[in-house]
Design an enzyme around this catalytic site. Structure first.
Site, mmCIF file in Angstrom:
data_model
loop_
_atom_site.group_PDB
_atom_site.id
_atom_site.type_symbol
_atom_site.label_atom_id
_atom_site.label_comp_id
_atom_site.label_asym_id
_atom_site.label_seq_id
_atom_site.Cartn_x
_atom_site.Cartn_y
_atom_site.Cartn_z
ATOM 1 N N GLY A 1 0.785 -1.222 0.000
ATOM 2 C CA GLY A 1 0.000 0.000 0.000
ATOM 3 C C GLY A 1 0.822 1.279 0.000
ATOM 4 O O GLY A 1 1.854 1.360 0.631
ATOM 5 N N SER A 2 0.363 2.273 -0.724
ATOM 6 C CA SER A 2 1.055 3.554 -0.774
ATOM 7 C C SER A 2 0.114 4.614 -1.324
ATOM 8 O O SER A 2 -1.100 4.500 -1.203
ATOM 9 C CB SER A 2 2.318 3.445 -1.632
ATOM 10 O OG SER A 2 3.086 4.622 -1.522
ATOM 11 N N GLN A 3 0.692 5.632 -1.930
ATOM 12 C CA GLN A 3 -0.092 6.719 -2.503
ATOM 13 C C GLN A 3 0.614 7.261 -3.736
ATOM 14 O O GLN A 3 1.838 7.292 -3.810
ATOM 15 C CB GLN A 3 -0.262 7.840 -1.476
ATOM 16 C CG GLN A 3 -1.107 9.009 -1.971
ATOM 17 C CD GLN A 3 -1.447 9.967 -0.858
ATOM 18 O OE1 GLN A 3 -1.936 9.569 0.189
ATOM 19 N NE2 GLN A 3 -1.180 11.244 -1.062
#
Length: 276
Positions: free
Chosen positions: A236-238
């Site tokens: 998960g990240s952005q």
């Protein structure tokens, strides 16, 4: 015998839901995806308990312990299979379209002007926009669109437009929690700019504690097509998008919208100088 099997399946389902749903809420995963998957995992875990019952006996402690272990293993396998999928994406047809570079939910849309340069933000980490991003903004006017990615999203990122990769900066660093102030200057990220003859779009990959690697598929001066793969973020990240405020440009997404890399149109230019 059938009642015994059903009891083990029920136990597996109870364990799976008790373990998976709290994590889904913590990680902001879609319950409409997680709950059905959890039911299947619970079913398999229950059957596993039944298969191992000759060695476990009827003591509840060991049956629950084995059920928890099976749920953990099955959940990890399912998550990894979903995470590493790379589905075919077909970019929309049309001129002057900017598509999303990443799958996820739109977390924010910030205005950029000559007096305000917003930070690219995830958690408590705020990264000031690099000069190459400001250079693609006419009169420093534009938008910063933040796309939050969960474990369930495809993590392959794609080019938002046709053009050339004019800037590609890999900033190595640590993988600390974004709640720590020092993560601002020490965490890993990748900055990219894609430009054509009319305008440019910036893409910012932001790492966090759970992001262990950002792999880039393209280099500076590479020619790209809309929707072409440009990077992979593991876990998960952005991803943030720097969109220039051009004449006739209209954003087509809002905060909370679900977007898909290479397919969802996030902005379009209704009237451009090139059409006159």
């Amino acid at each position: 015998m059938q009642d015994v099997i059903m009891n083990d399946i029920a136990l597996g389902i109870i364990i799976s839901q008790a373990m998976i749903i709290p994590l889904a809420l913590k990680w902001e995963l879609e319950l409409k995806v997680v709950i059905p998957a959890g039911l299947v995992i619970g079913l398999l875990a229950g059957l596993g308990i039944r298969v191992l019952s000759p060695w476990l006996g009827e003591e509840l402690f060991w049956r629950v312990a084995v059920g928890m272990a099976l749920v953990g293993i099955l959940s990890t396998i399912t998550l990894l299979m979903r995470f590493y999928r790379d589905p075919v994406r077909i970019p929309p047809e049309g001129e002057h379209l900017i598509v999303s570079p990443a799958d996820g939910l739109v977390k924010y849309i910030k205005r950029i002007d000559e007096n305000t340069v917003p930070d690219s933000t995830k958690g408590n980490e705020c990264v000031t926009l690099a000069p190459p991003f400001l250079d693609i903004l006419p009169n420093r006017n534009g938008y910063l669109v933040g796309i939050g990615m969960s474990f369930l999203d495809v993590h392959v990122t794609r080019s938002p437009i046709n053009g050339t990769m004019t800037f590609c900066e890999h900033v190595p660093g640590k993988f600390m929690s974004l709640k720590k102030p020092e993560a601002l200057s020490q965490n890993e990220r990748v900055n990219q700019v894609v430009k054509n003859t009319r305008y440019g779009v910036g893409v910012i990959h932001i790492a966090s504690r759970l992001v262990r690697r950002i792999v880039t598929y393209t280099r500076k001066d590479d020619r790209l097509k809309t929707g072409q793969k440009i990077a992979l973020i593991t876990f998960g990240s952005q991803v943030d998008v720097v969109v220039p405020k051009l004449e006739g440009l209209q954003l087509t997404i809002g905060v909370g919208d679900k977007v898909f890399a290479g397919e969802t149109i996030i902005a379009q230019i209704v009237h451009s100088a090139a059409d006159r």
